[in-house]
Design a protein around this motif. Structure first.
Motif, PDB file in Angstrom:
ATOM      1  N   ASN A  63       0.795  -1.237   0.000  1.00 33.61           N
ATOM      2  CA  ASN A  63       0.000   0.000   0.000  1.00 33.61           C
ATOM      3  C   ASN A  63       0.817   1.271   0.000  1.00 33.61           C
ATOM      4  O   ASN A  63       0.263   2.363  -0.107  1.00 33.61           O
ATOM      5  CB  ASN A  63      -1.004   0.003   1.165  1.00 33.61           C
ATOM      6  N   SER A  64       2.160   1.167   0.107  1.00 32.61           N
ATOM      7  CA  SER A  64       3.010   2.360   0.015  1.00 32.61           C
ATOM      8  C   SER A  64       4.460   1.928  -0.100  1.00 32.61           C
ATOM      9  O   SER A  64       4.822   0.799   0.266  1.00 32.61           O
ATOM     10  CB  SER A  64       2.841   3.262   1.252  1.00 32.61           C
ATOM     11  N   GLY A 182      14.004  -4.674  -3.518  1.00 28.92           N
ATOM     12  CA  GLY A 182      13.988  -3.265  -3.892  1.00 28.92           C
ATOM     13  C   GLY A 182      12.568  -2.745  -3.830  1.00 28.92           C
ATOM     14  O   GLY A 182      11.621  -3.481  -4.118  1.00 28.92           O
ATOM     15  N   ILE A 183      12.414  -1.492  -3.441  1.00 29.50           N
ATOM     16  CA  ILE A 183      11.084  -0.935  -3.211  1.00 29.50           C
ATOM     17  C   ILE A 183      10.882   0.317  -4.049  1.00 29.50           C
ATOM     18  O   ILE A 183      11.757   1.184  -4.121  1.00 29.50           O
ATOM     19  CB  ILE A 183      10.889  -0.583  -1.715  1.00 29.50           C
ATOM     20  N   TYR A 184       9.705   0.412  -4.658  1.00 27.37           N
ATOM     21  CA  TYR A 184       9.318   1.575  -5.455  1.00 27.37           C
ATOM     22  C   TYR A 184       8.033   2.165  -4.882  1.00 27.37           C
ATOM     23  O   TYR A 184       7.160   1.444  -4.399  1.00 27.37           O
ATOM     24  CB  TYR A 184       9.051   1.178  -6.908  1.00 27.37           C
ATOM     25  N   SER A 185       7.924   3.473  -4.964  1.00 27.39           N
ATOM     26  CA  SER A 185       6.700   4.165  -4.580  1.00 27.39           C
ATOM     27  C   SER A 185       5.918   4.551  -5.834  1.00 27.39           C
ATOM     28  O   SER A 185       6.515   4.882  -6.859  1.00 27.39           O
ATOM     29  CB  SER A 185       7.032   5.430  -3.785  1.00 27.39           C
ATOM     30  N   MET A 186       4.598   4.513  -5.713  1.00 27.92           N
ATOM     31  CA  MET A 186       3.736   5.002  -6.794  1.00 27.92           C
ATOM     32  C   MET A 186       2.893   6.195  -6.324  1.00 27.92           C
ATOM     33  O   MET A 186       1.835   6.472  -6.889  1.00 27.92           O
ATOM     34  CB  MET A 186       2.848   3.873  -7.313  1.00 27.92           C
ATOM     35  N   GLY A 199       2.734   1.004  -3.498  1.00 28.53           N
ATOM     36  CA  GLY A 199       4.140   0.662  -3.605  1.00 28.53           C
ATOM     37  C   GLY A 199       4.316  -0.726  -4.180  1.00 28.53           C
ATOM     38  O   GLY A 199       3.357  -1.508  -4.263  1.00 28.53           O
ATOM     39  N   VAL A 200       5.541  -1.033  -4.582  1.00 30.71           N
ATOM     40  CA  VAL A 200       5.865  -2.341  -5.136  1.00 30.71           C
ATOM     41  C   VAL A 200       7.221  -2.781  -4.587  1.00 30.71           C
ATOM     42  O   VAL A 200       8.165  -1.984  -4.543  1.00 30.71           O
ATOM     43  CB  VAL A 200       5.948  -2.332  -6.681  1.00 30.71           C
TER      44      VAL A 200
END
Length: 378
Positions: A63-64, A182-186, A199-200
């Protein structure tokens, strides 16, 4: 060439990006009609498409970006009392994720690329270090090959905060795919932006991916079996529908942002009182933001505003100097490069909706300021 006072250069481009919401609304309508609102088919489809885009074996929607960091750290074994190394110039979310686990952030200064100073990193590693979180700030990227080699020598897992670095490449490999996870924000202000938080997490580790899928959904192996105590951090199905519509635009967006940034770099190089953050030749920057160092940053900001150029300052008070961290850090801890960047960094519009006149207006305004300052000093 002088700046054109009639040209406006907005920082926020979301009204243009979503000027025609009809295709996204149609995709959302399909989700509504299906009644498949929680970890449904659209989330699975997005995760598969995102994994393919990054080259990772697994993508897990959460969710983030903040939760993505927290769950990833928990999955690699970080818990109360452990130490997690990260960059002194990061956004609060990175540190908040560490703190939520009861762990202690250990800061390392950065270099003039905005990323971790790898020469300073070894001194921060100690017996309580359980993870290293490099932060790929602004869409640039830490030297992950060197960082991974160092981490491996100490047996410490690497969790990449790539929240600002989707579409950034090092030697052709995506930021976020170098570490254990690794983490990405949307978030709407990030590169791949949706209509709220999301997030992913990506990973090539099958076991880690399985654990992360449990952690994001209360630890449920099925509807009635809780195999570990997790949390509620699912990517919303409606936001996954938005993300699926945005993902195919990524290549065009990064190409346009790089073209604009290249024009900025060429125009600003060598100007008195200005410096461009170091560009690593093996890194394709995604330019979620474009940052410039200026000796008289505040005066330049006022000048830009007067010329109709919107700007931001990231971040005027470094995270390590925030009141919430006062009891965590050693007395007198200071990170000089982080402090310098906080005092000198100005963030300029670089988004894909800028036209050539707007780009030239930014260039003329910045050049006029720098050259005028130099002339006045003579």
């Amino acid at each position: 060439m002088g700046a054109d006072r009639g040209v406006r250069v907005p920082f926020n481009y979301l009204p243009q990006q979503f000027a025609d919401p009809a295709p996204i609304m149609a995709a959302i309508a399909e989700v509504v009609a299906s009644g498949d609102f929680t970890l449904g088919a659209v989330v699975t489809a997005f995760e598969a498409a995102f994994a393919a885009k990054t080259g990772a074996a697994h993508a897990i929607g959460v969710n983030s970006g903040t939760d993505g960091i927290k769950l990833s750290l928990r999955a690699v074994g970080v818990g109360p009392g452990d130490e997690v190394i990260t960059a002194a110039n990061t956004f609060v979310a990175t540190v908040g994720a560490i703190a939520e686990l009861g762990a202690k952030p250990v800061f390392v200064d950065v270099d003039d690329s905005l990323c971790l100073d790898l020469d300073a990193l070894p001194a921060a590693i100690g017996p309580a270090t359980k993870a290293i979180v490099p932060v790929h700030l602004s869409g640039t990227m830490a030297d992950m090959a060197a960082l991974n080699a160092l981490a491996a020598r100490h047996g410490v897992p690497v969790v990449e905060d790539a929240c600002q670095a989707f579409m950034t490449l090092q030697d052709g490999r995506m930021a976020g795919t170098w570490g254990a996870a690794g983490i990405y924000s949307m978030h709407p202000l990030k590169f791949l932006n949706i209509w709220g938080d999301g997030g992913v997490i990506v990973t090539d580790d099958d076991a880690l991916a399985a654990q992360l899928r449990l952690l994001r959904n209360h630890g449920l192996a099925d509807r009635d079996t809780v195999v570990l105590m997790g949390t509620n951090s699912r990517l919303d199905s409606l936001q996954a529908a938005v993300a699926l519509k945005m993902l195919p635009q990524a290549d065009a967006i990064v190409a346009r942002r790089n073209a604009i940034a290249a024009r900025y770099d060429a125009a600003f190089a060598g100007l008195p009182g200005l410096r461009i953050p170091r560009r690593h030749p093996d890194v394709r920057h995604s330019f979620v933001t474009y940052q410039l160092f200026c000796d008289r940053r505040d005066a330049l900001a006022v000048h830009c505003g007067a010329q109709g150029i919107e700007y931001k300052i990231h971040y005027p008070v470094p995270i390590y100097r925030q009141p919430a961290l006062a009891e965590v850090l050693p007395a007198g801890a200071r990170f000089p490069e982080t402090d310098r960047q906080a005092a000198e960094t100005l963030t300029l519009p670089v988004h894909q909706y800028l036209d050539d006149d707007q780009v030239e207006h930014v260039i003329a305004t910045i050049r006029g300021f720098a050259l005028g300052e130099a002339e006045a000093a003579q």
